[in-house]
Design a protein around this motif. Sequence first.
Motif, mmCIF file in Angstrom:
data_model
loop_
_atom_site.group_PDB
_atom_site.id
_atom_site.type_symbol
_atom_site.label_atom_id
_atom_site.label_comp_id
_atom_site.label_asym_id
_atom_site.label_seq_id
_atom_site.Cartn_x
_atom_site.Cartn_y
_atom_site.Cartn_z
ATOM 1 N N PHE A 66 1.043 -1.338 0.081
ATOM 2 C CA PHE A 66 -0.018 0.149 -0.021
ATOM 3 C C PHE A 66 0.807 1.319 0.062
ATOM 4 O O PHE A 66 0.325 2.416 0.018
ATOM 5 C CB PHE A 66 -0.898 -0.145 1.246
ATOM 6 N N GLN A 67 2.183 1.083 -0.088
ATOM 7 C CA GLN A 67 3.077 2.406 0.067
ATOM 8 C C GLN A 67 3.478 2.759 -1.319
ATOM 9 O O GLN A 67 3.458 2.119 -2.035
ATOM 10 C CB GLN A 67 4.368 1.821 1.127
ATOM 11 N N PHE A 68 3.759 4.179 -1.231
ATOM 12 C CA PHE A 68 4.464 4.747 -2.451
ATOM 13 C C PHE A 68 5.834 5.130 -1.936
ATOM 14 O O PHE A 68 6.054 5.367 -0.533
ATOM 15 C CB PHE A 68 3.630 5.713 -3.167
ATOM 16 N N GLY A 69 6.748 5.185 -2.973
ATOM 17 C CA GLY A 69 8.210 5.619 -2.709
ATOM 18 C C GLY A 69 8.484 4.597 -1.817
ATOM 19 O O GLY A 69 8.387 3.465 -1.803
ATOM 20 N N PHE A 70 9.616 5.167 -1.019
ATOM 21 C CA PHE A 70 10.232 4.080 -0.175
ATOM 22 C C PHE A 70 9.736 4.393 1.515
ATOM 23 O O PHE A 70 10.158 5.232 1.943
ATOM 24 C CB PHE A 70 11.939 4.541 -0.092
ATOM 25 N N PHE A 71 8.571 3.697 1.556
ATOM 26 C CA PHE A 71 7.964 4.125 2.922
ATOM 27 C C PHE A 71 7.330 5.398 2.923
ATOM 28 O O PHE A 71 7.511 5.999 4.082
ATOM 29 C CB PHE A 71 8.563 3.576 4.134
ATOM 30 N N LEU A 76 -3.508 4.852 -0.917
ATOM 31 C CA LEU A 76 -5.066 4.823 -0.941
ATOM 32 C C LEU A 76 -5.448 6.184 -0.221
ATOM 33 O O LEU A 76 -4.765 6.835 0.688
ATOM 34 C CB LEU A 76 -5.142 3.743 -0.345
ATOM 35 N N ASP A 77 -6.452 6.687 -0.588
ATOM 36 C CA ASP A 77 -7.120 7.900 -0.125
ATOM 37 C C ASP A 77 -6.217 8.973 -0.037
ATOM 38 O O ASP A 77 -6.316 9.670 0.911
ATOM 39 C CB ASP A 77 -7.831 7.577 1.186
ATOM 40 N N ASN A 78 -5.153 9.106 -0.633
ATOM 41 C CA ASN A 78 -4.153 10.332 -0.474
ATOM 42 C C ASN A 78 -4.166 11.197 -1.661
ATOM 43 O O ASN A 78 -4.220 10.633 -3.095
ATOM 44 C CB ASN A 78 -2.621 9.349 -0.670
ATOM 45 N N GLU A 79 -4.480 12.233 -1.542
ATOM 46 C CA GLU A 79 -4.647 13.317 -2.408
ATOM 47 C C GLU A 79 -3.642 13.562 -3.430
ATOM 48 O O GLU A 79 -3.652 14.115 -4.490
ATOM 49 C CB GLU A 79 -5.199 14.897 -1.959
ATOM 50 N N LYS A 80 -2.515 12.870 -3.179
ATOM 51 C CA LYS A 80 -0.981 13.055 -4.238
ATOM 52 C C LYS A 80 -1.665 11.987 -5.597
ATOM 53 O O LYS A 80 -0.761 11.985 -6.537
ATOM 54 C CB LYS A 80 0.005 12.426 -3.699
ATOM 55 N N ASN A 99 -11.343 -0.374 -0.741
ATOM 56 C CA ASN A 99 -10.325 0.125 -1.713
ATOM 57 C C ASN A 99 -8.797 -0.957 -1.464
ATOM 58 O O ASN A 99 -8.059 -1.085 -2.424
ATOM 59 C CB ASN A 99 -9.863 1.534 -1.826
ATOM 60 N N THR A 100 -8.813 -1.245 -0.004
ATOM 61 C CA THR A 100 -7.611 -2.130 0.275
ATOM 62 C C THR A 100 -7.639 -3.213 -0.668
ATOM 63 O O THR A 100 -6.741 -3.968 -0.879
ATOM 64 C CB THR A 100 -7.824 -2.306 1.650
ATOM 65 N N ALA A 101 -8.883 -3.992 -0.782
ATOM 66 C CA ALA A 101 -8.950 -5.379 -1.573
ATOM 67 C C ALA A 101 -8.596 -5.040 -2.799
ATOM 68 O O ALA A 101 -8.008 -5.995 -3.319
ATOM 69 C CB ALA A 101 -10.450 -5.698 -1.229
ATOM 70 N N ILE A 102 -8.872 -3.898 -3.470
ATOM 71 C CA ILE A 102 -8.508 -3.767 -4.838
ATOM 72 C C ILE A 102 -6.952 -3.754 -4.872
ATOM 73 O O ILE A 102 -6.434 -4.224 -5.956
ATOM 74 C CB ILE A 102 -9.375 -2.637 -5.561
#
Length: 154
Positions: A66-71, A76-80, A99-102
Amino acid sequence: MQIELLTRFVEQKIIFNQLQLSITNTGMIDAGINVNMEIDPSINRDGSILDYCRLKDITIQPWSPFQFGFFEGVFLDNEKFPELNQKINAIAAAKGVANTAIAIAWILRHPARMQPIVGTTNPDRLKAMCRASDISLTRQEWYEIYLAAGNKLP
Ligand SMILES: NC(=O)c1ccc[n+]([C@@H]2O[C@H](COP(=O)([O-])OP(=O)(O)OC[C@H]3O[C@@H](n4cnc5c(N)ncnc54)[C@H](OP(=O)(O)O)[C@@H]3O)[C@@H](O)[C@H]2O)c1
């Protein structure tokens, strides 16, 4: 090649490989999709680890699904990531899951039969993620999510 080297010195068969992979961290998939092109995603940074593991029956266990970048945080639900979340939420609503299941279903849909490692400490979140096993994304949905994450197809 590091795994080949390792197998020379350990007696056990290597059956798992934990690698960083999430919808927003797809380097090992991008390189194969964009192979032999003069663009950044075509750069093979990992010695074709995805293909190698599949050929050797080594199960990939994606960490930080579920993470982007290096932690850097959860996508998810992140405005970026507005386009990505819009796409994930629409598919989640249509399939009646969170959304986590997707996000997990997207990893499970890959033919490498990967085993995502989740880090949540929240039992309700964990239960919601497990619904990923009850659904299957279509190829169209898989690629729509891939593109919504900002990736390009040749
Ligand atoms: N082999 C390796 O090199 C390697 C490297 C890194 C990690 N790992 C392993 O992989 C595991 C998973 O990594 P990770 O913890 O970075 O994975 P992750 O499942 O992507 O992230 C989990 C973290 O995100 C938080 N979170 C916030 N909102 C979330 C949401 N909507 N959905 C899901 N999580 C949300 C969780 O908090 P809550 O607890 O509040 O849900 C938790 O702190 C680690 O525990 C570790 O065992 C292995």
